[in-house]
Design an enzyme around this catalytic site. Structure first.
Site, PDB file in Angstrom:
ATOM      1  N   GLN A  51       0.635   7.161  -0.436  1.00  0.00           N
ATOM      2  CA  GLN A  51      -0.368   6.119  -0.251  1.00  0.00           C
ATOM      3  C   GLN A  51      -0.221   5.006  -1.288  1.00  0.00           C
ATOM      4  O   GLN A  51      -1.187   4.550  -1.887  1.00  0.00           O
ATOM      5  CB  GLN A  51      -1.771   6.734  -0.343  1.00  0.00           C
ATOM      6  CG  GLN A  51      -2.018   7.770   0.722  1.00  0.00           C
ATOM      7  CD  GLN A  51      -3.371   8.447   0.566  1.00  0.00           C
ATOM      8  OE1 GLN A  51      -4.224   8.011  -0.195  1.00  0.00           O
ATOM      9  NE2 GLN A  51      -3.564   9.527   1.292  1.00  0.00           N
ATOM     10  N   CYS A  52       0.995   4.554  -1.467  1.00  0.00           N
ATOM     11  CA  CYS A  52       1.330   3.580  -2.500  1.00  0.00           C
ATOM     12  C   CYS A  52       1.920   2.328  -1.860  1.00  0.00           C
ATOM     13  O   CYS A  52       2.511   2.402  -0.781  1.00  0.00           O
ATOM     14  CB  CYS A  52       2.350   4.229  -3.449  1.00  0.00           C
ATOM     15  SG  CYS A  52       3.050   3.157  -4.705  1.00  0.00           S
ATOM     16  N   GLY A  53       1.811   1.213  -2.523  1.00  0.00           N
ATOM     17  CA  GLY A  53       2.451   0.001  -2.037  1.00  0.00           C
ATOM     18  C   GLY A  53       3.967   0.151  -1.950  1.00  0.00           C
ATOM     19  O   GLY A  53       4.625  -0.542  -1.182  1.00  0.00           O
ATOM     20  N   THR A  55       5.412   2.987  -0.988  1.00  0.00           N
ATOM     21  CA  THR A  55       5.721   4.064  -0.032  1.00  0.00           C
ATOM     22  C   THR A  55       6.764   3.665   1.010  1.00  0.00           C
ATOM     23  O   THR A  55       7.617   4.494   1.350  1.00  0.00           O
ATOM     24  CB  THR A  55       4.426   4.578   0.638  1.00  0.00           C
ATOM     25  OG1 THR A  55       3.558   5.081  -0.393  1.00  0.00           O
ATOM     26  CG2 THR A  55       4.715   5.689   1.627  1.00  0.00           C
TER      27      THR A  55
END
Length: 174
Positions: A51-53, A55
């Protein structure tokens, strides 16, 4: 034995194993896997999150793995939940996400701690050997480990899998 180490006061004075191949890790399926299984390969070790930028880098990591696997590159994914709680899922949820969303086929491992007081000894070793002693900055930091299992090059989380400098390090190691 290795997991009992507290990374000798968190990096800095960590001596640990001479080679990455001396570590035994838990796969995302809960099985123990000695990293010696990858002896003689070039490893791209990445702390990942769902759930990361960053990803979407999974797509590029998978493309790298497919393109260079036959030449000896192996991407190793280590989920970590230390940066903005961006990897909250269980190992089985992470695995499902990676396969369904990004068709990840490279080896994935159980969630670990990649910085701070309880840093996993593998990450203490990687940081120590990379020539930079500072903590991992965020999700998707990358380490290229050459075939000797000892030489380590570190790249920031912002470095994308198709970055020229990362690719140059991989090509030189292959």
């Amino acid at each position: 034995m290795l997991t009992c180490l507290l990374a000798a006061a968190v990096i800095g004075s960590y001596s640990g194993p001479a080679s990455i191949y001396d570590f035994q890790m838990k796969t995302i399926d809960g099985k123990s896997k000695p990293l010696s299984k990858f002896k003689g390969k070039v490893l791209l070790v990445v702390n990942v999150a769902s759930q990361c930028g960053n990803t979407p880098q999974y797509e590029g990591l998978e493309a790298l793995y497919k393109k260079y696997k036959k030449k000896g590159l192996v991407v190793l994914g280590f989920p970590a939940n230390q940066f903005g709680q961006q990897e909250p899922g269980t190992d089985s949820e992470i695995k499902k996400f990676c396969i369904e969303k990004y068709k990840v086929s490279f080896p994935m491992f159980s969630k670990i701690i990649v910085k701070g007081e309880n840093i996993h000894p593998l990450y203490a070793w990687l940081i120590e050997r990379s020539g930079r002693k500072d903590d991992i900055e965020w999700n998707f930091a990358k380490f290229v480990v050459e075939r000797d299992g000892k030489t380590v090059h570190r790249f920031s989380p912002k470095t994308k899998p198709d970055d020229e400098k990362l690719l140059a390090a991989i090509h030189a190691a292959l």
